[in-house]
Design a protein around this motif. Sequence first.
Motif, short mmCIF file in Angstrom:
data_model
loop_
_atom_site.label_atom_id
_atom_site.label_comp_id
_atom_site.label_asym_id
_atom_site.label_seq_id
_atom_site.Cartn_x
_atom_site.Cartn_y
_atom_site.Cartn_z
N GLY A 19 0.42 -1.09 -0.04
CA GLY A 19 0.10 0.15 -0.14
C GLY A 19 0.48 1.30 0.36
O GLY A 19 0.44 2.55 -0.52
N ASN A 20 2.12 1.03 0.62
CA ASN A 20 3.18 2.44 -0.18
C ASN A 20 4.14 2.22 -1.12
O ASN A 20 3.63 1.58 -2.39
CB ASN A 20 4.13 2.39 0.80
CG ASN A 20 3.41 2.70 2.08
OD1 ASN A 20 3.16 3.10 2.98
ND2 ASN A 20 3.30 1.03 2.73
N CYS A 21 4.01 3.77 -1.68
CA CYS A 21 5.15 4.12 -2.81
C CYS A 21 5.96 3.40 -2.67
O CYS A 21 7.14 4.11 -1.49
CB CYS A 21 4.73 4.81 -3.08
SG CYS A 21 5.86 5.77 -4.77
N VAL A 22 7.14 2.60 -3.07
CA VAL A 22 8.51 2.12 -2.97
C VAL A 22 9.48 2.53 -4.14
O VAL A 22 9.14 1.86 -5.34
CB VAL A 22 8.57 0.92 -2.31
CG1 VAL A 22 7.62 0.97 -0.96
CG2 VAL A 22 7.87 0.03 -2.63
N GLN A 23 10.65 2.67 -3.95
CA GLN A 23 11.72 2.17 -4.93
C GLN A 23 12.65 1.36 -4.20
O GLN A 23 13.16 1.47 -3.10
CB GLN A 23 12.82 3.31 -4.92
CG GLN A 23 11.96 4.54 -5.87
CD GLN A 23 11.46 3.31 -6.96
OE1 GLN A 23 13.15 3.06 -7.55
NE2 GLN A 23 9.96 3.82 -7.53
N VAL A 34 12.80 4.58 -0.26
CA VAL A 34 12.16 5.40 -0.43
C VAL A 34 10.76 4.44 -0.37
O VAL A 34 10.72 3.45 -1.27
CB VAL A 34 12.01 5.64 -2.43
CG1 VAL A 34 10.32 6.33 -2.04
CG2 VAL A 34 12.96 6.56 -2.59
N LYS A 35 9.69 4.94 1.19
CA LYS A 35 9.20 4.75 1.07
C LYS A 35 7.90 5.61 1.57
O LYS A 35 8.23 6.49 2.16
CB LYS A 35 9.11 3.45 2.48
CG LYS A 35 7.71 2.52 3.11
CD LYS A 35 7.48 1.63 4.05
CE LYS A 35 7.12 1.53 3.98
NZ LYS A 35 7.33 -0.15 5.64
N ILE A 36 6.68 5.87 0.30
CA ILE A 36 6.11 7.07 0.53
C ILE A 36 4.29 6.27 1.34
O ILE A 36 3.84 5.60 -0.09
CB ILE A 36 6.13 8.17 -0.11
CG1 ILE A 36 7.30 8.18 -0.43
CG2 ILE A 36 5.28 9.24 0.21
CD1 ILE A 36 7.58 8.58 -2.10
N PRO A 37 3.52 7.08 2.22
CA PRO A 37 2.18 5.77 1.96
C PRO A 37 1.25 7.07 1.22
O PRO A 37 2.11 8.07 0.22
CB PRO A 37 1.51 6.53 3.14
CG PRO A 37 3.07 7.91 3.63
CD PRO A 37 4.11 8.13 2.96
N ASN A 38 0.29 6.64 0.87
CA ASN A 38 -0.57 6.96 0.08
C ASN A 38 -0.52 7.33 -1.76
O ASN A 38 0.49 8.26 -2.31
CB ASN A 38 -1.26 8.51 0.25
CG ASN A 38 -2.01 8.59 1.38
OD1 ASN A 38 -2.49 7.21 2.19
ND2 ASN A 38 -0.92 9.39 2.20
N PRO A 39 0.43 6.00 -2.46
CA PRO A 39 0.64 5.94 -3.69
C PRO A 39 0.02 7.43 -4.76
O PRO A 39 0.09 7.75 -5.53
CB PRO A 39 0.68 4.77 -4.31
CG PRO A 39 -0.05 3.99 -3.14
CD PRO A 39 0.14 5.02 -1.98
N GLU A 40 -1.70 7.05 -4.18
CA GLU A 40 -2.29 7.59 -5.27
C GLU A 40 -1.90 9.48 -5.84
O GLU A 40 -1.62 10.25 -6.32
CB GLU A 40 -3.39 7.90 -5.30
CG GLU A 40 -4.54 8.22 -4.28
CD GLU A 40 -3.95 6.75 -2.84
OE1 GLU A 40 -4.57 7.56 -1.39
OE2 GLU A 40 -3.26 6.61 -2.22
N LEU A 41 -1.39 9.90 -4.06
CA LEU A 41 -1.13 11.08 -3.55
C LEU A 41 -0.02 11.16 -4.49
O LEU A 41 -0.03 12.39 -5.45
CB LEU A 41 -1.32 11.70 -2.18
CG LEU A 41 -2.18 11.75 -1.92
CD1 LEU A 41 -1.90 12.28 -0.74
CD2 LEU A 41 -3.21 12.00 -2.33
N VAL A 42 1.21 10.79 -4.53
CA VAL A 42 1.81 10.39 -5.26
C VAL A 42 1.86 10.31 -7.17
O VAL A 42 2.26 11.43 -7.48
CB VAL A 42 3.13 9.35 -5.22
CG1 VAL A 42 4.51 9.18 -5.89
CG2 VAL A 42 3.53 9.15 -3.40
#
Length: 243
Positions: A19-23, A34-42
Amino acid sequence: MSFVKDKMFVIPAVDIKDGNCVQLVQGKPGTEMVKIPNPELVALDWENQGAEILHIIDLDGAIHDKTNLMAIKNILHEVSVPIQLGGGIRSIDYAKTLLDLDINRIIIGTMGIKNPEIITELSDEYGSDRIMISLDSKDNKVLIKGWAENIDKNPSQLSKEFEVAGAGSILFTNVDVEGLINGFYINPLIELLNSTKLPIVYSGGVSSIEDLKELKRSKVNGVVIGSALYKNKIEFKEALKTK
């Protein structure tokens, strides 16, 4: 969105895991840089910065037997630009589910490589522009099953087969340099470009504006950038100037 002659789309990557945006480094679980919540906002942020296409990869689908379908639907709800989506597409039914969600283009790897007739069926039903075959290469051998196995064919050999099968484009990922943010090797890409008339999107190791300029000269139709954007090695507004 179809690919355009003499234009190179610069395509931000939004890879989803848990459920996170990662690299990840070379696609290996546990190497998240990289680990960012809410991938839809990314995804929405990349659109707001000028992205014309987004590259979404469901890493849980690619590595495990689960999908991030809810996160994918959230992205579709937030953004208006076309999406190309891959990861975990292991059945023709799931492929059709994604296409029926109005995802612009699905990226098929293992399933299509093992069963080229599936590519033909999907292309006949939905149009070849919406079907991209993924050719991931390490040591000039194509990888399948989330990069866990290789087959005894190189990307150029398979490109000819999928041109016949009805694929509309190719995603070529050089796993040797993927996620390392240390540049890329042009020769494997040139070999592939010379082997097929299909549009090719390149991914792997792109880490500078000079890399993008070299890719532009190669006549590749698109380039996916992930880690270099998230680690601020490339500014997206500068990357867009190379298209």
